[in-house]
Design a protein around this motif. Structure first.
Motif, PDB file in Angstrom:
ATOM      1  N   ALA A   3       0.819  -1.211   0.000  1.00 18.59           N
ATOM      2  CA  ALA A   3       0.000   0.000   0.000  1.00 18.59           C
ATOM      3  C   ALA A   3       0.851   1.260   0.000  1.00 18.59           C
ATOM      4  O   ALA A   3       0.389   2.340  -0.373  1.00 18.59           O
ATOM      5  CB  ALA A   3      -0.924  -0.007   1.218  1.00 18.59           C
ATOM      6  N   SER A   4       2.099   1.145   0.434  1.00 22.27           N
ATOM      7  CA  SER A   4       2.984   2.315   0.513  1.00 22.27           C
ATOM      8  C   SER A   4       3.709   2.578  -0.798  1.00 22.27           C
ATOM      9  O   SER A   4       4.223   3.672  -1.008  1.00 22.27           O
ATOM     10  CB  SER A   4       4.032   2.112   1.618  1.00 22.27           C
ATOM     11  N   THR A 138       3.923   2.898   7.299  1.00 27.74           N
ATOM     12  CA  THR A 138       2.788   2.794   8.224  1.00 27.74           C
ATOM     13  C   THR A 138       2.165   1.393   8.257  1.00 27.74           C
ATOM     14  O   THR A 138       1.955   0.838   9.345  1.00 27.74           O
ATOM     15  CB  THR A 138       1.719   3.858   7.887  1.00 27.74           C
ATOM     16  N   PRO A 139       1.855   0.769   7.110  1.00 33.55           N
ATOM     17  CA  PRO A 139       1.262  -0.587   7.192  1.00 33.55           C
ATOM     18  C   PRO A 139       2.167  -1.583   7.915  1.00 33.55           C
ATOM     19  O   PRO A 139       1.680  -2.400   8.710  1.00 33.55           O
ATOM     20  CB  PRO A 139       1.074  -0.964   5.718  1.00 33.55           C
ATOM     21  N   ALA A 140       3.462  -1.518   7.650  1.00 28.85           N
ATOM     22  CA  ALA A 140       4.393  -2.444   8.301  1.00 28.85           C
ATOM     23  C   ALA A 140       4.479  -2.163   9.805  1.00 28.85           C
ATOM     24  O   ALA A 140       4.533  -3.094  10.619  1.00 28.85           O
ATOM     25  CB  ALA A 140       5.774  -2.330   7.665  1.00 28.85           C
ATOM     26  N   VAL A 142       2.145  -0.882  11.740  1.00 26.11           N
ATOM     27  CA  VAL A 142       0.912  -1.357  12.378  1.00 26.11           C
ATOM     28  C   VAL A 142       0.958  -2.873  12.545  1.00 26.11           C
ATOM     29  O   VAL A 142       0.612  -3.414  13.595  1.00 26.11           O
ATOM     30  CB  VAL A 142      -0.317  -0.947  11.543  1.00 26.11           C
ATOM     31  N   ARG A 143       1.414  -3.553  11.502  1.00 30.10           N
ATOM     32  CA  ARG A 143       1.443  -5.019  11.539  1.00 30.10           C
ATOM     33  C   ARG A 143       2.454  -5.549  12.559  1.00 30.10           C
ATOM     34  O   ARG A 143       2.187  -6.509  13.263  1.00 30.10           O
ATOM     35  CB  ARG A 143       1.790  -5.555  10.143  1.00 30.10           C
ATOM     36  N   GLY A 165      -3.062   7.511   5.648  1.00 27.27           N
ATOM     37  CA  GLY A 165      -2.405   6.205   5.684  1.00 27.27           C
ATOM     38  C   GLY A 165      -2.617   5.501   7.011  1.00 27.27           C
ATOM     39  O   GLY A 165      -2.849   4.285   7.052  1.00 27.27           O
ATOM     40  N   ARG A 168      -6.199   4.283   7.180  1.00 21.59           N
ATOM     41  CA  ARG A 168      -6.397   3.111   6.321  1.00 21.59           C
ATOM     42  C   ARG A 168      -5.779   1.852   6.932  1.00 21.59           C
ATOM     43  O   ARG A 168      -6.375   0.781   6.895  1.00 21.59           O
ATOM     44  CB  ARG A 168      -5.794   3.375   4.940  1.00 21.59           C
ATOM     45  N   ALA A 169      -4.571   2.008   7.520  1.00 19.42           N
ATOM     46  CA  ALA A 169      -3.867   0.826   8.024  1.00 19.42           C
ATOM     47  C   ALA A 169      -4.337   0.406   9.415  1.00 19.42           C
ATOM     48  O   ALA A 169      -4.411  -0.790   9.711  1.00 19.42           O
ATOM     49  CB  ALA A 169      -2.360   1.102   8.055  1.00 19.42           C
ATOM     50  N   ALA A 170      -4.660   1.398  10.280  1.00 19.91           N
ATOM     51  CA  ALA A 170      -5.004   1.069  11.667  1.00 19.91           C
ATOM     52  C   ALA A 170      -6.493   1.092  11.942  1.00 19.91           C
ATOM     53  O   ALA A 170      -6.942   0.577  12.963  1.00 19.91           O
ATOM     54  CB  ALA A 170      -4.294   2.053  12.610  1.00 19.91           C
TER      55      ALA A 170
END
Length: 199
Positions: A3-4, A138-140, A142-143, A165, A168-170
């Protein structure tokens, strides 16, 4: 991470277009970033307003949400103190740069006035990279470390550029804590930067 990639790709595309002089003069003469930011915020507002759980989320906010800006401040200053051991800059200089919390436009001006252009440029780049890192990873974050991680990483940018972002991710549950955290950090930037620059 996937997503990034579009975000990073757009940033690199902008760099290349500007580098090779392919940007229309109109865009250079009239900086479109502020209207684009307003549009971005309007879209975030639309997304929040359309969420039927909005009032439930607002009622669920508690004073402990202030732990986010507190943790961000403590973590940032601890990291700055650590890296100052390996740099030619003093502890106060490193703390002043970190106290920008990704608010590069304000902190770099303050630091340039107090400590000169070199440290002002360091502050500008360090805080831009902090924001870019948050945008891309950000997605990484959060994960791997949970929803608060990109909020603390993004600092003062989590109420504007990095907010979409993070939402969307959190999830939308973290939208208001992101905005509250960024507002607290935003107001603290002039205080911390001038304090460390005066040491």
């Amino acid at each position: 991470m996937s997503a990034s990639l579009p975000i990073l790709g757009c940033f690199l595309l902008g760099l290349m277009l500007a580098r090779f002089g392919l940007v229309p003069d109109l865009l250079l003469e009239h900086d479109p970033t502020l209207p684009a930011l307003w549009l971005l915020m309007a879209l975030v507002g639309l997304s929040l307003g359309a969420d039927r759980r909005l009032m439930e989320i607002l009622r669920s906010l508690k004073p402990r949400v202030l732990l986010l800006p507190l943790g961000t401040t403590v973590g940032t200053f601890a990291g700055c103190a650590l890296v100052s051991l390996f740099l030619v800059y003093s502890l106060a200089d490193c703390l002043a740069v970190g106290a920008g919390f990704a608010y590069y436009s304000l902190s770099s001006v303050f630091i340039t006035q107090y400590r000169g252009e070199e440290l002002g440029t360091v502050a500008l780049l360090a805080n831009i990279f902090r924001e870019l890192f948050t945008l891309v990873f950000t997605p990484a974050l959060v994960r791997l470390m949970g929803a608060p991680a990109p909020i603390m990483c993004g600092g003062a940018s989590t109420m504007d550029t990095t907010l979409p972002g993070i939402t969307r991710a959190a999830g939308t549950l973290w939208t208001f804590p992101s905005i509250v955290s960024a507002m607290v950090l935003d107001f603290s930037v002039p205080f911390w930067v001038t304090l460390f620059c005066s040491l």
